[in-house]
Design an enzyme around this catalytic site. Structure first.
Site, PDB file in Angstrom:
ATOM      1  N   ASP A  67      38.257  57.131  46.375  1.00  0.00           N
ATOM      2  CA  ASP A  67      38.167  56.633  47.748  1.00  0.00           C
ATOM      3  C   ASP A  67      36.792  56.880  48.367  1.00  0.00           C
ATOM      4  O   ASP A  67      35.967  57.604  47.812  1.00  0.00           O
ATOM      5  CB  ASP A  67      39.271  57.266  48.617  1.00  0.00           C
ATOM      6  CG  ASP A  67      39.420  58.778  48.390  1.00  0.00           C
ATOM      7  OD1 ASP A  67      38.494  59.400  47.848  1.00  0.00           O
ATOM      8  OD2 ASP A  67      40.468  59.317  48.763  1.00  0.00           O
ATOM      9  N   HIS A 138      49.640  62.930  51.023  1.00  0.00           N
ATOM     10  CA  HIS A 138      48.876  61.749  50.583  1.00  0.00           C
ATOM     11  C   HIS A 138      48.085  62.036  49.310  1.00  0.00           C
ATOM     12  O   HIS A 138      47.713  63.172  49.034  1.00  0.00           O
ATOM     13  CB  HIS A 138      48.003  61.181  51.712  1.00  0.00           C
ATOM     14  CG  HIS A 138      46.769  61.940  52.062  1.00  0.00           C
ATOM     15  ND1 HIS A 138      46.552  62.483  53.302  1.00  0.00           N
ATOM     16  CD2 HIS A 138      45.652  62.230  51.349  1.00  0.00           C
ATOM     17  CE1 HIS A 138      45.370  63.074  53.324  1.00  0.00           C
ATOM     18  NE2 HIS A 138      44.795  62.936  52.148  1.00  0.00           N
TER      19      HIS A 138
END
Ligand code: GLP
Length: 260
Positions: A67, A138
């Protein structure tokens, strides 16, 4: 999922590094999926040590990071580009053109995300994905309610994650709202997954991910469906697990050929 509980974050990180090193030795052109955050730092340090002292060779390795923040130039100190080069890539012999990190400045984000997925496919898929976990469960930046089949795309961070990640930015207000992240489905396509978690702040999330129901509200819980997943944690992150004695029992009785 294999649950490996170690006395300290250092001991857990060394086991994770040995898994990565074994793969790289067995398959010199391995494709690694990599994570940022404080959690994998000691694992990177150990891999750097193995490179310098034992000649662990990354010259044919390809990497894909999970990410990146949208809107940050690569040279921004809080960018995941900067993090990866500072803490890992600059200290090993990886080839720059084999390193992939989402481009937070991409002018057309959906097109960039499609290309990122295509590049993973063209490299032969990810052999081993390293993950940390957010306090809310997450993985990557797939916040609770992320589709468990999602692919690389833009996501909006929760207020909690913006607060948790504020340190690198100096203040929560400076943390971008948007990120590009591999999807949960992208992560699940990796042939092997290692999830790391250290400290009591991760204990709830680990218990929910390992022993709770599979739910998009805890994206890491989908790892229960992964055929080769290892959860490598320290004692503090293990305190909320109900079957902790069984996980130790299993690890203590591992056949020699399975040990790293
Ligand atoms: C961010 C990253 C995750 C990481 C998480 C936990 O949200 N996108 O990949 O797992 O932070 O970070 P830390 O390891 O610093 O607790």
């Amino acid at each position: 999922m294999e649950i490996i509980i170690q006395p300290t974050p250092e001991a857990a990180s060394i086991i994770a590094a040995r898994h990565v090193a074994r793969l790289v030795r067995d398959k010199p052109n391995a494709v690694l999926g990599l994570a940022t955050g404080s959690t994998p730092l000691v694992m990177y340090r150990e891999l750097v040590r193995m490179h310098k002292e034992q000649g662990l060779d990354f010259s044919q390795v390809t990497t894909f990071n999970l990410d990146e923040y949208v809107g940050l130039p690569t040279e921004h100190p809080a960018s995941y580009h900067a993090f990866m080069w500072d803490n890992f890539f600059s200290h090993i012999n990886v080839q720059r053109e084999r390193v992939h990190i989402p481009d937070g400045l991409a002018s057309h984000i959906p097109a960039f995300c499609r290309k990122y997925e295509e590049a993973i496919g063209a490299a032969g898929g990810i052999d081993l994905q390293v993950l940390g976990i957010g306090g809310d469960g997450h993985i990557g930046f797939n916040e609770p309610s992320s589709s468990l089949a999602s692919r690389t795309r833009i996501k909006t961070l929760t207020a909690e994650t913006r607060r948790d990640n504020a340190q690198a930015f100096g203040s929560p207000d400076k943390v971008p709202f948007h990120v590009i992240t591999m999807g949960v489905g992208t992560i699940m396509d990796a042939r092997q997954v290692i999830i790391l978690a250290f400290g009591s702040k991760k204990a709830e999330a680990i218990a929910a991910a390992v022993e709770g129901p599979i739910t998009a509200m805890v994206p890491a819980s989908i790892l229960q469906m992964h055929p080769v997943a290892q959860c490598i944690i320290d004692e503090a992150a293990a305190t909320k697990l109900k079957r902790i004695e069984y996980y130790r029992w299993v690890y203590d009785r591992k056949p020699d050929w399975q040990k790293v």
